[in-house]
Design an enzyme around this catalytic site. Structure first.
Site, PDB file in Angstrom:
ATOM      1  N   PHE A 112       0.873  -1.162   0.000  1.00  0.00           N
ATOM      2  CA  PHE A 112       0.000   0.000   0.000  1.00  0.00           C
ATOM      3  C   PHE A 112       0.918   1.222   0.000  1.00  0.00           C
ATOM      4  CE2 PHE A 112      -2.586   3.241   2.208  1.00  0.00           C
ATOM      5  CZ  PHE A 112      -3.612   3.326   1.268  1.00  0.00           C
ATOM      6  N   ASP A 179       1.686  -5.059   8.475  1.00  0.00           N
ATOM      7  CA  ASP A 179       0.534  -4.181   8.334  1.00  0.00           C
ATOM      8  C   ASP A 179      -0.712  -5.058   8.209  1.00  0.00           C
ATOM      9  OD1 ASP A 179      -1.599  -2.689   7.312  1.00  0.00           O
ATOM     10  OD2 ASP A 179      -0.285  -1.291   6.265  1.00  0.00           O
ATOM     11  N   TYR A 204     -10.892   0.909  10.625  1.00  0.00           N
ATOM     12  CA  TYR A 204     -12.106   1.353   9.923  1.00  0.00           C
ATOM     13  C   TYR A 204     -12.509   0.443   8.777  1.00  0.00           C
ATOM     14  CZ  TYR A 204      -8.467   3.835   7.197  1.00  0.00           C
ATOM     15  OH  TYR A 204      -7.354   4.166   6.470  1.00  0.00           O
ATOM     16  N   LYS A 205     -11.780  -0.629   8.562  1.00  0.00           N
ATOM     17  CA  LYS A 205     -12.163  -1.574   7.513  1.00  0.00           C
ATOM     18  C   LYS A 205     -13.013  -2.670   8.163  1.00  0.00           C
ATOM     19  CE  LYS A 205      -7.965  -0.433   4.900  1.00  0.00           C
ATOM     20  NZ  LYS A 205      -8.533   0.243   3.734  1.00  0.00           N
ATOM     21  N   ARG A 349     -12.617  -3.740  -6.971  1.00  0.00           N
ATOM     22  CA  ARG A 349     -12.493  -4.514  -5.726  1.00  0.00           C
ATOM     23  C   ARG A 349     -13.883  -4.732  -5.116  1.00  0.00           C
ATOM     24  NH1 ARG A 349      -8.427  -2.117  -1.425  1.00  0.00           N
ATOM     25  NH2 ARG A 349     -10.144  -0.615  -1.308  1.00  0.00           N
TER      26      ARG A 349
END
Lengths: 373, 373
Positions: A112, A179, A204-205, A349
């Site tokens: 990322f 991560d 927050y995912k 996605r």
């Protein structure tokens, strides 16, 4: 299909006419959160004012960290909720290379981007080299100080073998920073058992903490004394309210604290995490694999579509497709209430959150995509 | 006494039986906040889900920054809301000394400890010396890279002369970073007009953003191109969603962004700032001086009490008293619903928030203190 988590969807505030497949980017709100944040403002902040700090606010980063730690195979006292993932990654990498006599930082070549930017910054600050390398051939050496890896690739959904890669790093005396943004809460993780050196992740995912909710950092007990990070804010001090002119870090994980914790968001996250009291992580993983397999079976072979998420179990809970019109397809799906997202240049996605997504939703998403194509 | 801001108290959710004099530590909640955060969770996050990011969330740090900028004498595009004060101070100091050929960082000797810790950390990372100095004799030199000052001293309430000290720094070619934690929103500040180089501050004191609400950073337009800070998170990138493997900072103040902005807290802060639409900052300052003068007149000469806040206008909106039993006195005042706070070893602080504190409250606090003594 049999769904052992069917009852959990009722804990979420989701409109039934929307097929929400972007929980890998922003999780949906557990029902309890809206009322809780109002109560935090009105009853805690409003009635208790400054006294709130001694009535549960001050320790919120550690308390909520412990709650997340249970989902990561981390015993209490090792996970802290604070700041953003990027800030925590900065702390982790700076601490990992402090006093090292080694020459390089290795980062997953497909990382990322933010992780890569922060790794670059740490390399520049400390004079180490930064070497991007593919996870299947990291080529770690006795000059490698630390390797930074994404547990699940944000673009393809590929899942890395944490046990194997952690062992690879340790075999050459390097540290590893994981991560966990795309795996925390939905994949079995055993940080303590694997001897992981440091880990960070967002909430927050799949953890559903809310847009931009505070992130976490894992500093195992055996590494805490050596964990020295340069964001030496007063709340990480051993005795914060002593107003000591010299910084002396807390002996434990609290040394990763920086500024005053953001209580409204912290307690929103704490409320959101209550849904995990109602699930078994093994069911979550099993349903995530089943949902993604089901969706995959329906979209494979559609015209112009290439599935880039691994077909075997080395995948997270998303299915990524490649199509030249990815951007426009995502828009048109959204017009039909099927919400996924687009990552440039050509990736669609679809994230499957086992706590609230259903097999019917996967079918509806695939059917809508087929119609659009 | 005449109170041009008497009507503003009604905008706050405060119990009338409490005399709250700790708004310099944690401001009281504006009434609008509780319902707003519930609405953000239920209507924005719940109904719009990921789409919220393109419907006002993404730009919240800049939008709310502009709102705060109006209170600081800063034109739009120069103030950003993000992270904590300590993290922003790290960015500011690292940027201020980047590529310098100068040898030292000077810090107010009585600084809030966190500022001193961060300055020490920046000095260690960059190889510069850190020299604490009293603001009345900073002894700035052509070897001084940057000086870090607190506009209002957290302990004594002393107000520094921002114009004079900024000019002193510039006279030797040094930069100045101002910490505005105890002055933002209640004192007249003219960052642009004075040519201040950088400033930071919190929003949970007189700005009433909520416990641990996000902080701000001021980067003036003319200094933005040279503002390079090491927390290179993806949201500070010029094109964040391009997922560029190389970091290219945004050309404007957004380069101070790091991770994903924390929306629930951000929008709580935005709601809280609406009260400033109803006031004139000159009235706020005038009332702050009048409130503190009134309280001072009532406590001066009480047995064992020494007032350490300056008597002239070089003071913020607090009155600090020294007493050997400060700690216990603060506790006993709280039992009688008069809430101040204690800073070790022997200081009692009483903050006066002009937006909601009344002259009657100042009288009641002084009377209660007198009874206890």
């Amino acid at each position: 299909m049999n769904d052992p988590l069917a009852h959990v969807r009722d804990l979420f505030d989701l409109d039934d006419d929307v097929v929400y497949l972007d929980g890998n980017s922003l999780g949906a709100p557990p029902r309890v959160v809206a009322e809780r944040v109002r109560e935090v403002v009105r009853e805690q902040w409003g009635r208790r004012l400054i006294r709130g700090w001694s009535e549960g606010w001050w320790e919120a980063p550690e308390r909520i960290g412990n709650r997340i730690g249970r989902l990561l195979g981390a015993a209490p006292g090792q996970v802290l909720v604070a700041d953003s993932t990027s800030v925590n990654l900065f702390k982790a990498l700076m601490a990992a290379v402090r006093n090292t006599d080694r020459a390089e930082i290795v980062v997953d070549a497909g990382t990322f981007p933010s992780d890569g930017y922060v790794a670059r910054s740490v390399a520049e600050l400390t004079g180490l080299a930064l070497r991007p390398a593919p996870p299947e051939d990291l080529d770690l050496r006795d000059t490698t100080a630390v390797v930074l890896l994404n547990h699940v690739d944000y673009r393809t959904g590929r899942l890395l073998d944490m046990a194997e890669l952690t062992a690879q790093a340790h075999a050459v005396g390097a540290k590893v920073v994981w991560d966990l943004c795309h795996s925390a809460g939905v994949l079995p993780i055993e940080l303590d058992a694997l001897g992981v050196d440091l880990a960070v992740g967002c909430t927050y995912k799949f953890l559903n903490g809310g847009p931009g909710s505070p992130a976490f950092i894992y500093v195992p007990r055996h590494g805490q004394a050596a964990f020295e990070q340069p964001l030496t804010g007063w709340t990480g001090h051993e005795v914060p309210f002593a107003m000591d002119p010299e910084y002396r870090p807390d002996p434990g994980v609290s040394r990763a604290r920086v500024g005053t914790p953001d209580i409204i968001s912290m307690l929103a996250l704490e409320a959101a995490l209550e849904v995990w009291d109602h699930v078994d992580l093994r069911d979550v993983r099993a349903k995530g694999l089943a949902l993604t397999a089901h969706f995959r079976s329906l979209v494979e072979g559609l015209p112009g579509i290439e599935v880039i998420t691994p077909a075997d179990e080395w995948r997270g809970h998303q299915v990524s497709l490649r199509h030249p019109d990815a951007d426009r397809l995502v828009e048109r799906l959204a017009e039909r209430q099927v919400i996924g997202d687009h990552r440039p240049p050509d990736v669609l996605r679809f994230g499957f959150a086992p706590l609230y997504n259903t097999f019917d939703e996967a079918t509806r998403a695939a059917t809508t995509l087929k119609e659009l194509l």
